[in-house]
Write a protein that holds these residues in place. Structure first.
Motif, mmCIF file in Angstrom:
data_model
loop_
_atom_site.group_PDB
_atom_site.id
_atom_site.type_symbol
_atom_site.label_atom_id
_atom_site.label_comp_id
_atom_site.label_asym_id
_atom_site.label_seq_id
_atom_site.Cartn_x
_atom_site.Cartn_y
_atom_site.Cartn_z
ATOM 1 N N MET A 1 14.959 10.617 37.420
ATOM 2 C CA MET A 1 15.125 11.688 38.407
ATOM 3 C C MET A 1 16.316 12.572 38.027
ATOM 4 O O MET A 1 17.417 12.080 37.812
ATOM 5 C CB MET A 1 15.348 11.086 39.794
ATOM 6 C CG MET A 1 15.520 12.113 40.899
ATOM 7 S SD MET A 1 14.025 13.031 41.301
ATOM 8 C CE MET A 1 13.072 11.746 42.116
ATOM 9 N N LYS A 2 16.066 13.876 37.923
ATOM 10 C CA LYS A 2 17.130 14.824 37.596
ATOM 11 C C LYS A 2 17.625 15.490 38.879
ATOM 12 O O LYS A 2 16.831 16.027 39.651
ATOM 13 C CB LYS A 2 16.617 15.871 36.612
ATOM 14 C CG LYS A 2 16.257 15.299 35.241
ATOM 15 C CD LYS A 2 15.698 16.365 34.337
ATOM 16 C CE LYS A 2 15.447 15.806 32.944
ATOM 17 N NZ LYS A 2 14.439 14.724 32.923
ATOM 18 N N ASN A 3 18.928 15.437 39.101
ATOM 19 C CA ASN A 3 19.523 16.062 40.274
ATOM 20 C C ASN A 3 20.050 17.450 39.899
ATOM 21 O O ASN A 3 20.772 17.593 38.909
ATOM 22 C CB ASN A 3 20.672 15.204 40.810
ATOM 23 C CG ASN A 3 20.180 13.882 41.363
ATOM 24 O OD1 ASN A 3 19.162 13.835 42.047
ATOM 25 N ND2 ASN A 3 20.885 12.806 41.060
ATOM 26 N N ASN A 27 15.221 16.478 41.852
ATOM 27 C CA ASN A 27 15.777 16.393 43.197
ATOM 28 C C ASN A 27 16.829 17.484 43.387
ATOM 29 O O ASN A 27 17.818 17.532 42.649
ATOM 30 C CB ASN A 27 16.403 15.010 43.422
ATOM 31 C CG ASN A 27 17.025 14.877 44.792
ATOM 32 O OD1 ASN A 27 16.455 15.326 45.786
ATOM 33 N ND2 ASN A 27 18.192 14.253 44.854
ATOM 34 N N VAL A 29 19.877 18.726 45.146
ATOM 35 C CA VAL A 29 20.922 18.095 45.958
ATOM 36 C C VAL A 29 21.707 19.113 46.783
ATOM 37 O O VAL A 29 22.367 18.753 47.755
ATOM 38 C CB VAL A 29 21.884 17.267 45.073
ATOM 39 C CG1 VAL A 29 21.136 16.092 44.445
ATOM 40 C CG2 VAL A 29 22.542 18.127 44.004
ATOM 41 N N CYS A 81 25.621 16.280 39.700
ATOM 42 C CA CYS A 81 24.320 16.851 39.339
ATOM 43 C C CYS A 81 24.146 16.808 37.833
ATOM 44 O O CYS A 81 25.107 16.716 37.070
ATOM 45 C CB CYS A 81 24.193 18.275 39.858
ATOM 46 S SG CYS A 81 25.305 19.455 39.051
ATOM 47 N N ASP A 82 22.881 16.907 37.413
ATOM 48 C CA ASP A 82 22.554 16.947 35.986
ATOM 49 C C ASP A 82 22.481 18.379 35.463
ATOM 50 O O ASP A 82 22.771 18.639 34.295
ATOM 51 C CB ASP A 82 21.209 16.243 35.746
ATOM 52 C CG ASP A 82 21.245 14.788 36.162
ATOM 53 O OD1 ASP A 82 22.054 14.036 35.585
ATOM 54 O OD2 ASP A 82 20.480 14.403 37.071
#
Length: 304
Positions: A1-3, A27, A29, A81-82
């Motif tokens: 899952m990439k935020n 996702n 955020v 976050c990514d």
């Protein structure tokens, strides 16, 4: 899952955000957008489209006046976050935020062409038959970052700005997902600044036309409908037109040379336009035949 943190403001950004939200392995955020602004003659305080989507999905929402404010920067740096995805946000990201995570911008042109505020309209103004969306890594300059991927889009010679907007928005949304999923497979490529061109924010004054070049007027019509529209010095808006001829030269510009049941043909110094609908200043839109009848204009008269 990439935020991800998403930053954007208008409908273009809203549709990209909607696509990202609907993607299972991504996702959102936090969402950053511009403050609500007064709109229309009554100055009704109106939220940007991106805000409505963030609220619909209960995503934490922020609307700082200035992204560079110390408190705002600190706030963002505290959100893990990514990636940060930016689409038509309307503010320059400071270095601290650019260093927080890879910042990916989706710009609606083939960069370095048409850096700036109105790339979609500029494509039509210049009569281009190809445009696209560029995914790039952001830096402190305006649309100057390294390119990750470009998706090209064909432009029909009669395509209007709203249709091109929809086409590019869908392309941008799909490209966003592609780049987020495959980020580490792309090699960023520097832009050639020597090939760069720029486009400015559009104002109402940009819609003014004179009967000089039919092709240029038609391109303005494609780019500026519905806003700001195109209009003559008299205030008469040209609401529905077609390019009749683009190469013929005429000594008399604005002369009515043909009239049928639904339209008239008007000369330009170069080329001619076929006009179907107009809107006189402070009046409702009407068919052009009713307008010229009311003004008692006929063949060889000048449309003002």
């Amino acid at each position: 899952m990439k935020n991800i943190i998403f930053m954007g403001t208008p409908e273009y950004a809203q549709k990209i955000l909607q696509k990202v939200i609907a993607t299972e392995d991504i996702n959102v955020v936090a969402v950053y957008t511009q403050p609500d602004k007064p709109v229309g003659r009554k100055k009704v305080l109106t939220p940007p489209p991106v805000k409505l989507t963030a609220q619909e999905y209960n995503i934490p929402l922020y609307q700082p006046k200035k992204l560079q404010d110390e408190e705002t920067v600190k706030e963002i740096l505290e959100i893990p976050c990514d990636f940060i995805v930016v689409a038509a946000y309307g503010q320059i990201l400071p270095r601290e935020i650019l260093d927080h995570a890879p910042c990916i911008n989706l710009h609606a042109s083939i960069l370095p062409q048409y850096r700036g505020a109105s790339p979609i309209q500029q494509t039509l103004l210049n009569g281009d038959n190809v445009t696209g969306v560029t995914a790039m890594l952001m830096e402190e300059g305006l649309d100057t970052g390294d390119i990750l991927k470009i998706e090209k889009v064909s432009v029909d010679e009669k395509m209007m700005v709203e249709e091109l907007f929809e086409k590019l928005t869908q392309t941008a949304a799909d490209l966003t997902i592609d780049v987020l999923r495959n980020f580490h497979t792309y090699t960023p490529k520097k832009q050639d600044d020597a090939q760069a061109s720029h486009c400015k924010k559009i104002t109402k004054a940009d819609g003014a036309v004179v009967f000089d070049n039919a092709q240029e007027i038609y391109n303005k019509y494609r780019a500026f409908t519905p806003w700001p529209g195109i209009y003559l010095a008299s205030g008469l808006k040209l609401k529905e037109i077609e390019l009749e001829k683009k190469d013929e030269e005429h000594a008399d510009a604005g002369k009515i040379t043909a009239i049928d049941k639904k339209s008239i043909v008007v000369t330009c110094k170069q080329g001619a336009l076929r006009i179907y609908k107009v809107q006189p200043q402070s009046k409702k839109e009407m068919d052009v035949i009713s307008y010229i009848n009311g003004k008692r204009l006929g063949l060889e008269d000048t449309l003002l």
